[in-house]
Write an enzyme that holds these catalytic residues in place. Structure first.
Site, PDB file in Angstrom:
ATOM      1  N   LYS A  54       0.081  -2.193   5.957  1.00  0.00           N
ATOM      2  CA  LYS A  54       0.007  -1.986   4.503  1.00  0.00           C
ATOM      3  C   LYS A  54      -1.410  -1.610   4.099  1.00  0.00           C
ATOM      4  O   LYS A  54      -1.626  -0.692   3.303  1.00  0.00           O
ATOM      5  CB  LYS A  54       0.474  -3.252   3.765  1.00  0.00           C
ATOM      6  CG  LYS A  54       1.972  -3.421   3.802  1.00  0.00           C
ATOM      7  CD  LYS A  54       2.444  -4.782   3.325  1.00  0.00           C
ATOM      8  CE  LYS A  54       3.962  -4.873   3.556  1.00  0.00           C
ATOM      9  NZ  LYS A  54       4.522  -6.193   3.286  1.00  0.00           N
ATOM     10  N   GLN A  98       2.828 -11.906   1.446  1.00  0.00           N
ATOM     11  CA  GLN A  98       3.633 -11.606   2.638  1.00  0.00           C
ATOM     12  C   GLN A  98       4.489 -12.820   3.001  1.00  0.00           C
ATOM     13  O   GLN A  98       3.981 -13.931   3.144  1.00  0.00           O
ATOM     14  CB  GLN A  98       2.689 -11.244   3.803  1.00  0.00           C
ATOM     15  CG  GLN A  98       3.388 -10.784   5.060  1.00  0.00           C
ATOM     16  CD  GLN A  98       4.088  -9.434   4.885  1.00  0.00           C
ATOM     17  OE1 GLN A  98       3.559  -8.511   4.282  1.00  0.00           O
ATOM     18  NE2 GLN A  98       5.297  -9.338   5.402  1.00  0.00           N
ATOM     19  N   ASP A 121       6.716  -5.838  -5.112  1.00  0.00           N
ATOM     20  CA  ASP A 121       7.832  -6.063  -4.192  1.00  0.00           C
ATOM     21  C   ASP A 121       9.147  -6.079  -4.961  1.00  0.00           C
ATOM     22  O   ASP A 121      10.221  -6.033  -4.351  1.00  0.00           O
ATOM     23  CB  ASP A 121       7.657  -7.408  -3.470  1.00  0.00           C
ATOM     24  CG  ASP A 121       7.292  -7.237  -2.007  1.00  0.00           C
ATOM     25  OD1 ASP A 121       7.411  -6.114  -1.492  1.00  0.00           O
ATOM     26  OD2 ASP A 121       6.892  -8.244  -1.385  1.00  0.00           O
TER      27      ASP A 121
END
Ligand code: NAP
Length: 299
Positions: A54, A98, A121
């Site tokens: 990422k 995460q 997200d």
């Protein structure tokens, strides 16, 4: 019939190139650099690989990448204090933590702490609710990536029968909502669905997100259907001792003989997830500054 293979790697590269152009324009015309903050709690090796990927791709498209690595025993209050600080930081337009997080932390509470306008997200209850109501929010990255692949392949999906296998909040439910917005007739199936092969056989679009290697067989696929394989299962390699191999939910070789297009695993849906994370960060940045959003990178 031999299906067209949908090249998610190439398509995701074209999406990132588009994002990069928009980022350049934002910098040049408005003096704004979109910023993505990624929080990693603990030292899960797979998560470290994802976070590194990422970071690399965020920098490559010209965005600012803010990485926050916290020890595994970080108390909830400390993690929340960091999220509050990032929520208030105007240089940060997207925040993600995460997952998985260590057991003492609650994933739903962590997501709920992130400002929904920065929840790139798309996992918060607010963004899930906005999607379900057909209102503007941020859409979960992997379903958004699948939608982009389908739009590119099929264009107008109105009236098509779509079957999503799997009903998770992360994937199945938002995927079903997105296909509904495209005017598909949608069935969201799951482990209790009666006669799943028969349900799949009526679908023009099959999207499989279960996590069971090669579960979807050739005779589940209607001839000419488009098949999107989201599932990932790592299994010891049959020919190379000590190595593993990735399998999708679809029996790829046999399904390819009847489908019109199909995504491979790896190299299909997987690469789209980070591209869509960057697309969501760009979208969030444009919204934060009341700048017109780029077309084709969101719903
Ligand atoms: P999940 O939360 O475990 O959900 C799996 C879903 O599959 C559940 O709804 C479950 O039904 C359903 N299911 C299980 N066995 C089934 C069966 N025999 N027949 C029909 N449905 C069945 O998983 P997820 O987070 O949605 O992820 C699904 C898969 O996609 C995983 O392999 C994951 O690794 C992969 N994935 C890939 C990406 C990516 O490529 N970037 C991103 C996200 C997920 P019930 O609800 O009835 O239990």
């Amino acid at each position: 019939m031999s299906a067209d293979i949908i090249d998610g790697k190439a398509f995701s590269a074209s999406v990132r190139a588009q994002i990069s152009e928009h980022v350049e324009r934002l910098k040049a015309d408005h003096g704004i650099t979109p910023g993505l903050a990624v929080i990693l709690v603990g030292e899960d090796p797979a998560s470290e690989v994802y976070v590194a990927a990422k970071h690399k791709q965020t920098v490559e498209v010209g965005m600012a990448s803010f990485d926050h690595k916290l020890p595994a025993d970080t108390p909830e209050e400390e993690l929340f204090a960091l999220i509050d600080q990032l929520n208030a930081d105007p240089t940060v337009h997207g925040i993600l933590c995460q997952f998985p997080v260590p057991d003492h932390l609650n994933e739903r509470a962590v997501v709920a702490r992130i400002d929904p306008a920065k929840d790139v997200d798309g996992l918060s209850v607010v963004n899930a609710g906005l999607l379900a109501s057909g209102e503007t929010g941020l859409v979960s990255c992997t379903p958004l990536g699948c939608l982009m692949l389908l739009r590119d392949r099929l264009g107008n999906m109105s009236g098509k029968e779509a079957v999503v296998i799997g009903r998770s909040n992360l994937f199945g439910k938002p995927m079903g909502q997105l296909l509904l917005q495209e005017n598909c007739t949608v069935t969201i199936s799951h482990s209790r669905t009666a006669d799943l092969p028969e349900v799949c056989r009526r679908a023009d679009i099959v999207v499989a997100a279960v996590g069971r290697a090669e579960m979807v067989k050739q005779d589940w696929i209607k001839p000419g259907a488009t098949v999107i394989d989201v599932g990932i299962t790592r299994i010891p390699h049959p020919e190379k001792p000590g190595k593993s191999k990735l399998f999708g939910d679809v029996a790829f070789a046999e399904a390819s003989e009847v489908a019109s297009s199909i995504t491979p695993v790896p190299g299909g849906v997987g690469p789209m997830t980070i591209a869509c994370l960057l697309a969501n960060t760009l979208t969030a940045c444009c919204r934060a500054h009341s700048i017109e959003e780029p077309e084709g990178l969101t719903v």
